[in-house]
Design an enzyme around this catalytic site. Structure first.
Site, mmCIF file in Angstrom:
data_model
loop_
_atom_site.group_PDB
_atom_site.id
_atom_site.type_symbol
_atom_site.label_atom_id
_atom_site.label_comp_id
_atom_site.label_asym_id
_atom_site.label_seq_id
_atom_site.Cartn_x
_atom_site.Cartn_y
_atom_site.Cartn_z
ATOM 1 N N CYS A 299 -45.013 113.353 -3.055
ATOM 2 C CA CYS A 299 -44.654 112.030 -4.018
ATOM 3 C C CYS A 299 -43.670 110.946 -3.089
ATOM 4 O O CYS A 299 -43.439 111.293 -1.876
ATOM 5 C CB CYS A 299 -43.652 112.875 -5.053
ATOM 6 S SG CYS A 299 -44.059 114.128 -6.049
ATOM 7 N N CYS B 42 -37.847 120.875 -9.542
ATOM 8 C CA CYS B 42 -38.365 119.141 -9.647
ATOM 9 C C CYS B 42 -39.711 119.735 -9.392
ATOM 10 O O CYS B 42 -40.984 119.291 -10.205
ATOM 11 C CB CYS B 42 -38.012 118.198 -8.859
ATOM 12 S SG CYS B 42 -39.132 116.881 -9.053
ATOM 13 N N CYS B 43 -40.227 120.585 -7.952
ATOM 14 C CA CYS B 43 -41.512 120.572 -7.540
ATOM 15 C C CYS B 43 -42.308 121.617 -8.550
ATOM 16 O O CYS B 43 -43.548 121.801 -8.542
ATOM 17 C CB CYS B 43 -41.376 121.140 -6.357
ATOM 18 S SG CYS B 43 -41.448 120.315 -5.200
ATOM 19 N N CYS C 77 -40.577 111.582 -2.085
ATOM 20 C CA CYS C 77 -40.387 113.072 -0.611
ATOM 21 C C CYS C 77 -41.151 112.655 -0.315
ATOM 22 O O CYS C 77 -41.384 113.410 0.703
ATOM 23 C CB CYS C 77 -40.779 113.887 -1.609
ATOM 24 S SG CYS C 77 -39.098 114.330 -3.347
ATOM 25 N N CYS D 65 -44.046 123.188 -1.449
ATOM 26 C CA CYS D 65 -43.472 123.060 -3.382
ATOM 27 C C CYS D 65 -43.910 124.114 -3.990
ATOM 28 O O CYS D 65 -43.849 124.514 -5.152
ATOM 29 C CB CYS D 65 -44.281 121.855 -3.629
ATOM 30 S SG CYS D 65 -45.455 121.684 -3.090
HETATM 31 FE FE1 SF4 Z 1 -39.920 116.207 -7.184
HETATM 32 FE FE2 SF4 Z 1 -40.679 115.543 -4.745
HETATM 33 FE FE3 SF4 Z 1 -41.068 118.512 -5.314
HETATM 34 FE FE4 SF4 Z 1 -42.364 115.144 -6.408
HETATM 35 S S1 SF4 Z 1 -41.927 116.837 -4.389
HETATM 36 S S2 SF4 Z 1 -41.902 117.203 -7.652
HETATM 37 S S3 SF4 Z 1 -40.264 114.367 -6.919
HETATM 38 S S4 SF4 Z 1 -39.119 117.516 -5.778
#
Ligand code: SF4
Length: 320
Positions: free
Chosen positions: A262, A180-181, A265, A290
């Protein structure tokens, strides 16, 4: 004409052919041949690199390392605002500042606008930011009279990610969270920096254990110079500057969100907790990030980098 006041042409090429900086070869002017495109200021009249027709990645990296060392010598004793101005003057190509609207990023934005330093200001809109962050984004544009360039995830990659793992799949495993990141942050950042020769970030050395080695100017593994103008400031110093200059800040900072990413998170931290303890708090690893600051030199922009991350005692929010 870019916001750096540099005329720019782009010519698609199947692969990188060379890299040449005017400090290395004054015959060519401030032109840059980078991955898959030519970007830069003047016409390139003659490409005559010091070592053969096309320079290797290692030679290019050594050239950047020499520039970083020179810039560190010139700028370390200066105020962060002067560091920003000096970096802009000396980097012969586009410079990008990436902001996530954290405390440090807001102070850097204020310094850039206060000193009228012409830098491309970019943010990565993951689509999952706090409402307060979007409010601060709009407020910052009003206050400083600029449009902040937003980079979004690739639609197909995002649809595929959510199709495979669901809208909140990042809670399932470290691997899904890293994916996701990558889709929402790392790949968009790679695009934001694709033509840049300089990158400005809000890292501080005392933010966390893994950031203790943060230098003022470093060679980023994407093949550019990375400036951390607040690298030697404490969170308290940054906050004092922000209050003294009435810099707009995210109200979440006052509710225990020292490092803001985010919404799903990030949680508030308790007194005494490490600064980044609220990021991906359900993960047990000591290191949590990330991947924005960890790509290997020469690694393709489309690969998925490892996610690392961490937290230190209550200091401040970092660039994305
Ligand atoms: Fe995805 Fe969470 Fe990373 Fe944002 S912080 S990109 S929602 S995993």
């Amino acid at each position: 004409m870019s916001s750096n006041h540099i005329g720019e042409i782009e010519i698609a090429m199947p692969q990188s052919i060379a890299a040449d900086l005017n400090v290395e070869n004054s015959r060519t002017g401030p032109g840059v041949l980078a991955a898959r495109r030519i970007a830069g200021g003047d016409l390139i009249l003659d490409v005559a690199p010091r070592h053969g027709r096309a320079r290797s990645a290692e030679e290019y990296r050594n050239s950047l390392a020499a520039q970083a060392a020179q810039l560190n010598g010139l700028l370390t004793d200066q105020h962060p605002a002067e560091r920003l101005a000096g970096f802009r003057r000396r980097v012969a190509g586009p410079v990008v500042f990436t902001t996530s609207f954290g405390l440090e990023d807001q102070v850097i934005l204020h310094m850039l606008r206060d000193k009228a330093i012409d830098i491309d200001v970019v943010t990565l809109d993951t689509g999952r930011l706090f409402p307060e962050t979007y409010e601060l984004w709009a407020e910052s544009e009003r206050r400083y009279g600029l449009r902040i360039r937003a980079i979004y995830p690739q639609q197909q990659a995002l649809e595929s990610l959510i199709g495979r793992h669901g809208i909140n799949g990042f809670y399932m495993s470290r691997e899904v969270r890293s994916s996701c990141c990558h889709v929402r942050k790392v790949e968009p950042l790679n695009r934001a920096l694709d033509a840049a020769l300089g990158w400005i970030v809000g890292l501080r050395a005392d933010q966390s254990g893994s950031r203790h080695g943060t230098a003022l100017v470093a060679v980023d593994d994407r093949g550019l110079l990375k400036l951390s103008p607040l690298f030697d400031w404490t969170r308290e110093a940054v906050r004092s500057y922000a209050l003294a200059h009435r810099v707009p800040l995210n109200p979440l900072h006052d509710r225990g969100f020292l490092s803001i990413g985010c919404a799903p998170c990030t949680r508030a931290i308790a007194p005494g907790e490490l600064e980044r303890a609220g990021r991906w708090w359900w993960e047990q690893d000591e290191k949590k990030e990330c991947g924005l600051h960890g790509r290997k030199f020469g690694e393709p922009a489309t690969s998925t980098p490892a996610c690392t991350g961490e937290g230190s005692k209550t200091t401040g929010g970092a660039s994305p």
